[in-house]
Design an enzyme around this catalytic site. Structure first.
Site, PDB file in Angstrom:
ATOM      1  N   GLY A   1       0.828  -1.343  -0.045  1.00 30.06           N
ATOM      2  CA  GLY A   1      -0.155  -0.209   0.008  1.00 30.06           C
ATOM      3  C   GLY A   1       0.812   1.239   0.013  1.00 30.06           C
ATOM      4  N   ALA A   2       0.189   2.460   0.459  1.00 27.12           N
ATOM      5  CA  ALA A   2       0.885   3.824   0.074  1.00 27.12           C
ATOM      6  C   ALA A   2       1.455   4.012  -1.048  1.00 27.12           C
ATOM      7  CB  ALA A   2       1.993   3.774   1.233  1.00 27.12           C
ATOM      8  N   LEU A   3       0.627   3.588  -1.969  1.00 26.36           N
ATOM      9  CA  LEU A   3       0.800   3.687  -3.426  1.00 26.36           C
ATOM     10  C   LEU A   3       1.355   4.845  -4.138  1.00 26.36           C
ATOM     11  CD1 LEU A   3      -2.066   1.249  -4.735  1.00 26.36           C
ATOM     12  CD2 LEU A   3      -0.055   0.550  -3.605  1.00 26.36           C
TER      13      LEU A   3
ATOM     14  N   HIS B   1       4.467   1.964  -7.965  1.00 21.45           N
ATOM     15  CA  HIS B   1       3.721   0.810  -8.009  1.00 21.45           C
ATOM     16  C   HIS B   1       2.696   0.784  -9.161  1.00 21.45           C
ATOM     17  CE1 HIS B   1       4.331   1.546  -3.535  1.00 21.45           C
ATOM     18  NE2 HIS B   1       4.488   0.411  -3.643  1.00 21.45           N
TER      19      HIS B   1
ATOM     20  N   GLN C   1      15.477  -7.629  -3.228  1.00 20.22           N
ATOM     21  CA  GLN C   1      14.254  -8.293  -2.898  1.00 20.22           C
ATOM     22  C   GLN C   1      13.884  -9.280  -4.034  1.00 20.22           C
ATOM     23  OE1 GLN C   1      10.549  -7.103  -1.031  1.00 20.22           O
ATOM     24  NE2 GLN C   1       9.949  -6.352  -3.046  1.00 20.22           N
TER      25      GLN C   1
ATOM     26  N   ARG D   1       8.351   5.177   1.734  1.00 20.42           N
ATOM     27  CA  ARG D   1       8.898   5.823   2.829  1.00 20.42           C
ATOM     28  C   ARG D   1       9.331   7.330   2.706  1.00 20.42           C
ATOM     29  NH1 ARG D   1      10.498   0.101   3.541  1.00 20.42           N
ATOM     30  NH2 ARG D   1       9.920  -0.595   5.653  1.00 20.42           N
TER      31      ARG D   1
HETATM   32  O1  PAF Z   1       7.875  -4.681  -1.920  1.00 18.14           O
HETATM   33  C1  PAF Z   1       7.014  -4.694  -1.223  1.00 18.14           C
HETATM   34  O2  PAF Z   1       6.329  -3.805  -1.120  1.00 18.14           O
HETATM   35  C2  PAF Z   1       6.803  -5.811  -0.289  1.00 18.14           C
HETATM   36  O3  PAF Z   1       8.368  -6.180   0.228  1.00 18.14           O
HETATM   37  C3  PAF Z   1       6.060  -7.034  -0.846  1.00 18.14           C
HETATM   38  C4  PAF Z   1       6.769  -7.738  -1.957  1.00 18.14           C
HETATM   39  C5  PAF Z   1       4.898  -6.718  -1.326  1.00 18.14           C
HETATM   40  C6  PAF Z   1       6.290  -8.224   0.195  1.00 18.14           C
HETATM   41  O4  PAF Z   1       5.395  -7.676   1.335  1.00 18.14           O
END
Ligand code: PAF
Length: 280
Positions: free
Chosen positions: A31-33, A37, A153, A187
């Site tokens: 969220g907090a798009l 995103h 990630q 953030r």
């Molecule tokens: O990148 C993110 O927003 C998060 O790490 C994810 C991949 C949604 C997993 O909670």
């Protein structure tokens, strides 16, 4: 846009799509798009018949003392944005739905899961791998979309998908930046006006390193020295890591080449930000 809060209902909705042979794209988020995103959603929309998204602030990927409690939650606004982009279904479970009492199984990606952010934030990538594995099992998408800003990630998730034979194609999408170069991040909302200015040093440092590479420099240690020098021009910023690694393994490389990831994490005031570039 349909909003679904339970695993069972989401599984049933997605099962129905599969039965109709609909190509399903999935954009997992906390969220907090922002535009970053939305760029994932747009890419998914262009490549898939139907787009599903999720919003879940995953407690498992935050260590005690990190920003779980204050992580920005803007659900109503997020829903409007996703709906406007044509997302068909949003999965937005509560924590107890994803981690019911008695759930004890987690996914740890050995080695790579302890590198870069995994070294600075022990347990972080086990939290990420666990929730992404669970979301993949709930949604079972054909394609899943992740931002290249979280390059470590993405590397960890790629490893997990290979190792556990998830039947999903991972799509990494380019970093989206503000006009002055700051990489978009949920953030960034934490930053004061002064901190936002200071935060530009991450991009400035990467730009310096890119410039050095363009001028022919290949030695990682020399590049890191060049990148670190840029941080000496600002106060209030503490570098967590500035690393030159193989994008697939996240292991340091002595010299840069195609497939090298140059990645930075730094604390700007109380906010930890990351940024990177990948060598083509
Ligand atoms: O990148 C993110 O927003 C998060 O790490 C994810 C991949 C949604 C997993 O909670």
């Amino acid at each position: 846009m349909r909003i679904i809060n339970t695993v069972a209902a989401m599984q049933s909705f997605c099962r129905e799509l599969r039965m109709r042979e609909v190509g399903l794209g999935f954009v997992p988020t906390m969220g907090a798009l922002h535009e970053g995103h939305l760029s994932l959603v747009r890419r998914a929309k262009a490549e898939c018949d139907v787009v599903a998204a999720s919003i879940f602030v995953n407690p498992l990927q935050f260590a005690p003392g990190e920003d779980l409690a204050r992580y920005p939650r803007t659900f109503e606004e997020d829903c409007k944005l996703l709906e406007a982009e044509g997302v068909k279904v949003l999965f937005a479970p509560e924590a107890a739905e994803m981690y019911p009492d008695g759930a004890v199984t987690t996914v740890t990606v050995a080695g790579i899961g302890g590198r870069l952010d995994g070294a600075s934030r022990p347990g972080h990538f086990a939290g990420v791998a666990t929730i992404v594995a669970k979301l993949f099992n709930v949604v079972r998408p054909d394609r899943a979309y992740f931002g290249q800003k979280d390059a470590a990630q993405l590397a960890v998730i790629r490893q997990m998908v290979r190792d556990l034979n998830f039947d999903v194609e991972l799509v990494g999408c380019p970093i989206v930046r503000d006009a002055d170069g700051l990489a978009l991040s949920s953030r960034n909302r934490y930053l004061s006006a002064t901190e936002r200015q200071q935060a530009l040093v991450l991009h400035a440092s990467l730009s310096r390193m890119k410039q050095m590479i363009a001028e022919g420099e290949r030695d990682s240690a020399t590049l890191i020295r060049g990148g670190m020098e840029v941080f000496q021009t600002v106060t209030g910023v503490r570098v967590d890591y500035l690393s030159v690694v193989d994008a697939r393994t996240l292991l340091p490389v002595a010299s840069v080449h195609s497939g090298t990831l140059v990645a930075i994490a730094a604390h700007v005031g109380n906010t930890r930000l990351i940024d990177n570039f990948l060598m083509a």
